[in-house]
Motif scaffolding. Structure first.
Motif, PDB file in Angstrom:
ATOM      1  N   GLU A  44      81.951  34.837  62.222  1.00 27.64           N
ATOM      2  CA  GLU A  44      83.379  34.287  62.572  1.00 27.64           C
ATOM      3  C   GLU A  44      83.621  34.902  63.889  1.00 27.64           C
ATOM      4  O   GLU A  44      83.508  33.704  64.420  1.00 27.64           O
TER       5      GLU A  44
ATOM      6  N   ALA B  84      95.130  26.138  64.536  1.00 28.24           N
ATOM      7  CA  ALA B  84      94.160  27.965  64.575  1.00 28.24           C
ATOM      8  C   ALA B  84      93.258  28.003  63.059  1.00 28.24           C
ATOM      9  O   ALA B  84      93.963  28.067  62.181  1.00 28.24           O
TER      10      ALA B  84
ATOM     11  N   ALA C 170      91.341  29.272  60.369  1.00 25.51           N
ATOM     12  CA  ALA C 170      91.629  30.152  59.481  1.00 25.51           C
ATOM     13  C   ALA C 170      89.997  30.989  58.807  1.00 25.51           C
ATOM     14  O   ALA C 170      89.799  29.959  57.948  1.00 25.51           O
ATOM     15  N   PHE C 171      90.045  32.082  59.044  1.00 25.39           N
ATOM     16  CA  PHE C 171      88.800  32.525  58.295  1.00 25.39           C
ATOM     17  C   PHE C 171      88.456  33.129  57.969  1.00 25.39           C
ATOM     18  O   PHE C 171      89.403  34.487  57.716  1.00 25.39           O
ATOM     19  N   PHE C 172      87.464  33.758  56.662  1.00 21.26           N
ATOM     20  CA  PHE C 172      87.833  35.597  56.336  1.00 21.26           C
ATOM     21  C   PHE C 172      87.381  36.066  57.269  1.00 21.26           C
ATOM     22  O   PHE C 172      86.239  36.162  58.054  1.00 21.26           O
ATOM     23  N   GLU C 173      87.363  37.241  57.092  1.00 13.87           N
ATOM     24  CA  GLU C 173      87.089  38.308  57.893  1.00 13.87           C
ATOM     25  C   GLU C 173      85.669  39.059  58.577  1.00 13.87           C
ATOM     26  O   GLU C 173      84.963  38.767  56.563  1.00 13.87           O
TER      27      GLU C 173
ATOM     28  N   VAL D  78      91.981  20.155  54.805  1.00 15.50           N
ATOM     29  CA  VAL D  78      92.447  20.093  55.767  1.00 15.50           C
ATOM     30  C   VAL D  78      92.473  21.729  56.758  1.00 15.50           C
ATOM     31  O   VAL D  78      91.664  22.681  56.622  1.00 15.50           O
TER      32      VAL D  78
ATOM     33  N   LEU E 112      92.986  24.009  60.240  1.00 21.41           N
ATOM     34  CA  LEU E 112      94.770  23.817  60.761  1.00 21.41           C
ATOM     35  C   LEU E 112      94.646  24.322  62.189  1.00 21.41           C
ATOM     36  O   LEU E 112      93.423  24.076  63.058  1.00 21.41           O
TER      37      LEU E 112
ATOM     38  N   CYS F 272      84.716  23.372  57.275  1.00 23.52           N
ATOM     39  CA  CYS F 272      85.262  24.112  56.481  1.00 23.52           C
ATOM     40  C   CYS F 272      86.133  23.008  55.769  1.00 23.52           C
ATOM     41  O   CYS F 272      86.986  22.958  54.554  1.00 23.52           O
TER      42      CYS F 272
END
Ligand SMILES: Nc1ncnc2c1ncn2[C@@H]1O[C@H](COP(=O)(O)OP(=O)(O)OP(=O)(O)O)[C@@H](O)[C@H]1O
Ligand SMILES: [Mg+2]
Lengths: 306, 347
Positions: free
Chosen positions: A135, A91, A93-96, A87, A89, A150
């Protein structure tokens, strides 16, 4: 490798509905997606595309109706099912503060995958040079591409992409088309939303056109265009021919001259074109036949603005 | 690499690369420790100073008693002038068998102490001069462990406070950010259990807490600050862990209902700040009014603080572990349970 018999339906959605307070975001949507199919959902902002996708993915529970994803109901979450879907999304979605490579490594390990094909993934989405960039230092289009990588890193059977080509430059967009076609050629099912009608026409086996939470039409792009019975437009430079002369040609429905271009609307382009050829005015002439855009315009009653 | 490990590594990297977070969680409390540690280093040795003139048994006894610092003057006039100027509270002029005390009556406290002190020394000298054994012996000793000076007090307090802030802010901010940036939804769509996600965050919080402990205790042990750990310091480890969990649970609760980072930050401040001031982080709670001491019992930080102090510096035995541990575990369970009830993956 799909586990529920080859050639079956990967997704069956029937009469799903979702309301947010007063607003009905999805209002009785039904469709099926065959295994290996490339299915597109088109629609203006707020049409309910994301909501539909999220219900199919198992992120939201529909208020009514049912979803079968690879033979199972995705709600509540099935741990057995999730590795088989990828998936992206709307927006990202990443790890900071992790780099592009670290994001992929982290996601891969969530699926118990090794990190062997990470560099290949980065290459596929054209981010090899940005592998060690964090990121928060990526551009919008680069984030988008990383987000797609991802979604693909664990080699899922069904890929859901919510506006994957938004924010991409034309080159990156074309490259992504190649990536998507390549994924599809490996037998994966792809469901995606877009605002680009030309893109949907070029990529999708079938498209659904959505507005106000309902599907207005669903078919192959070619069938949709054919079904439209839309006129063709022939465009000439202004001043090549007097407007009144053109009105007299057989088959002409309408003529417009805006001062730069003279546009002829016709449902029988052949006699019009031969009349123009007789007068030797074929130079610089353009013919535009109906596209998905016209279908969209016809169905939603509004001009399409991507 | 499994999901727990890679999520923990991702969290740790995210923390270490966030300079502001590293500053507020590691360096900011350390600054407090260093500044207060240096400011109050000599707090216990604030001795009374006296001017002395002449040399005899009384002046010698005063210099050796250890309670006063003597400053020698050559003439009585010079000594009295200093007292008059207010620089010293009194001058002792010993001339043969005549001992004079000239003191500044303006500071009643000081003059009382000086008078009592000098007269007791003179009395002792008189008794000694008779050559007889004194009939009564006088043995003063303080009730506090004499090593509980400023750094002994500050280290457990500031460490507990730092662990509390890191736990509350770290957990609250992470979960709000993850929800807002859709990371939680993305994780929901990955084959990883909520427990694993939670454990990895606890792992990161634990790692941060351990770095805080090593850093703060290590620096406080430097000769400059002179922290001396009690023999049962290792009993503070369970208190430390339970405290960390309690604050993680509070952070989780805030992160569960706060919608924005700003709201989470505000809520965390509201929880941590009063707790820090009323739990004995910066000043000893037993010096505050009784009702305040009672109120402070509701704060987990108070119990973590007490527990850490008991073992790190007071050297209490294992029986002192029961109360703080039980309270902190109970707190963690209750708050953690409420948090998992109100937790949302989605906004
Ligand atoms: N969480 C939510 N709460 C309330 N309303 C929502 C929520 N999510 C979506 N909506 C509403 O539902 C409708 C459909 O939204 P959705 O995101 O599905 O549209 P979309 O077709 O994906 O639009 P876009 O092309 O802009 O992405 C919108 O009117 C939106 O305002
Ligand atoms: Mg959308």
């Amino acid at each position: 490798m799909t586990g529920n018999g080859g050639g079956g339906d990967a997704i069956v959605v029937s009469a799903i509905r979702k309301t947010y307070g007063e607003l009905t975001a999805v209002d009785g949507v039904s469709f099926t997606v065959a295994e290996g199919e490339f299915f597109g959902i088109l629609g203006p902002n707020g049409a309910g595309k994301t909501t539909t996708l999220e219900i199919v993915e198992g992120l939201r529970r529909p208020d009514a109706g049912s979803v079968t994803l690879l033979g199972e109901n995705p709600w509540p979450r099935k741990v057995k099912l999730v590795p088989r879907i990828g998936v992206q999304l709307q927006a990202s979605a990443f790890f900071e503060k992790l780099t592009a490579r670290e994001q992929l490594q982290t996601f891969a390990s969530l699926y118990g995958k090794g990190t062997k094909n990470i560099d290949e993934m980065l290459d596929v989405v054209g981010l090899a040079e940005k592998a060690n960039t964090r990121e928060d230092k990526l551009s919008g289009g680069q984030r988008q591409r990383l987000s797609i990588a991802c979604a693909l890193v664990h080699d899922p059977d069904i890929v859901f992409l919510d506006e994957p080509t938004a924010a991409l430059d034309p080159q990156a967009r074309r490259n992504l088309w190649d990536v998507l076609r390549e994924i599809r050629s490996r037998g994966k099912t792809i469901v995606y939303t877009t605002h680009y009608l030309d893109e949907a026409e070029a990529l999708c086996d079938r498209v659904a056109i959505m507005d106000h939470g309902t599907i207005l039409a669903m078919d192959t792009p070619a069938a949709l265009v054919r079904g439209l019975d839309a006129p063709a437009h022939i465009m000439l430079d202004h001043g090549v021919l007097p407007v009144d002369d053109v009105r007299g040609f057989t088959g002409v429905d309408e003529v417009k001259d805006d001062g730069t271009t003279l546009t002829i609307t016709t449902r029988k382009p052949a006699p019009v074109l031969s009349a123009l050829a007789e007068r030797g005015t074929l130079d610089g002439l353009q013919v535009r036949t109906a596209t998905l855009e016209d279908v969209f315009l016809d169905l939603t009653g509004r001009e399409y603005r991507a | 690499m499994n999901a727990f490990k890679s999520l923990s590594i991702a969290g740790a990297k995210g923390f270490l690369r966030d300079k502001a977070a590293v500053f507020f969680i590691l360096l900011f409390p350390l600054m407090f420790l260093v500044i207060f540690g240096l400011l109050f280093r000599d707090a216990g040795t604030d001795k009374i100073k006296l001017a002395v003139v002449g040399d005899g048994p009384v002046v010698r006894a005063l210099s050796q008693a250890g309670v006063v610092e003597t400053q020698r003057f050559d003439s009585a006039d010079a000594a009295v002038a200093t007292v008059r100027a207010g620089d010293l509270p009194g001058a002792v002029i010993e001339n043969g068998t005549n001992v004079q005390l000239r003191f500044a009556a303006s500071d009643q406290n000081q003059s009382g102490i000086v008078n009592g002190l000098v007269s007791s020394v003179v009395d002792k000298a008189n008794v000694a001069a008779t050559g007889q054994q004194p009939r009564f012996t006088f043995q003063p000793s303080q009730v506090e462990d004499d090593s509980l000076n400023a750094i002994q007090y500050l280290t457990p307090g500031i460490l507990s406070w730092a662990v509390a802030s890191a736990g509350v802010f770290g957990a609250a901010m992470t979960f709000v950010q993850w929800r807002r940036k859709q990371v939680l939804r993305r994780l929901w769509l990955a084959p990883v259990s909520p427990a694993t996600v939670l454990m990895s965050r606890i792992g990161v919080t634990l790692g941060i807490a351990i770095s805080q402990a090593v850093l703060f205790v290590g620096i406080a042990c430097l000769p400059l600050f002179g922290l001396r750990l009690a023999g049962t310091w290792w009993l503070s480890i369970p208190v430390f862990l339970f405290g960390m969990l309690a604050f993680f649970a509070i952070g989780l609760l805030i992160g569960s209902f706060a919608k924005t980072e700003e709201a989470a930050n505000g809520a965390a401040q509201i929880v941590v700040l009063p707790m820090a001031f009323l739990s004995g982080t910066f000043f000893p709670i037993d010096r505050s009014p009784g009702w305040l001491q009672t109120v402070s019992q509701i704060f987990p930080l108070r119990h973590m603080n007490d527990g850490m102090q008991d073992f790190l510096v007071r050297g209490k035995g294992i029986e002192a572990l029961v109360v703080p541990s039980a309270i902190l575990i109970g707190f963690t369970l209750v708050v953690g349970f409420v948090a998992t009830r109100v937790f949302r993956w989605d906004s």
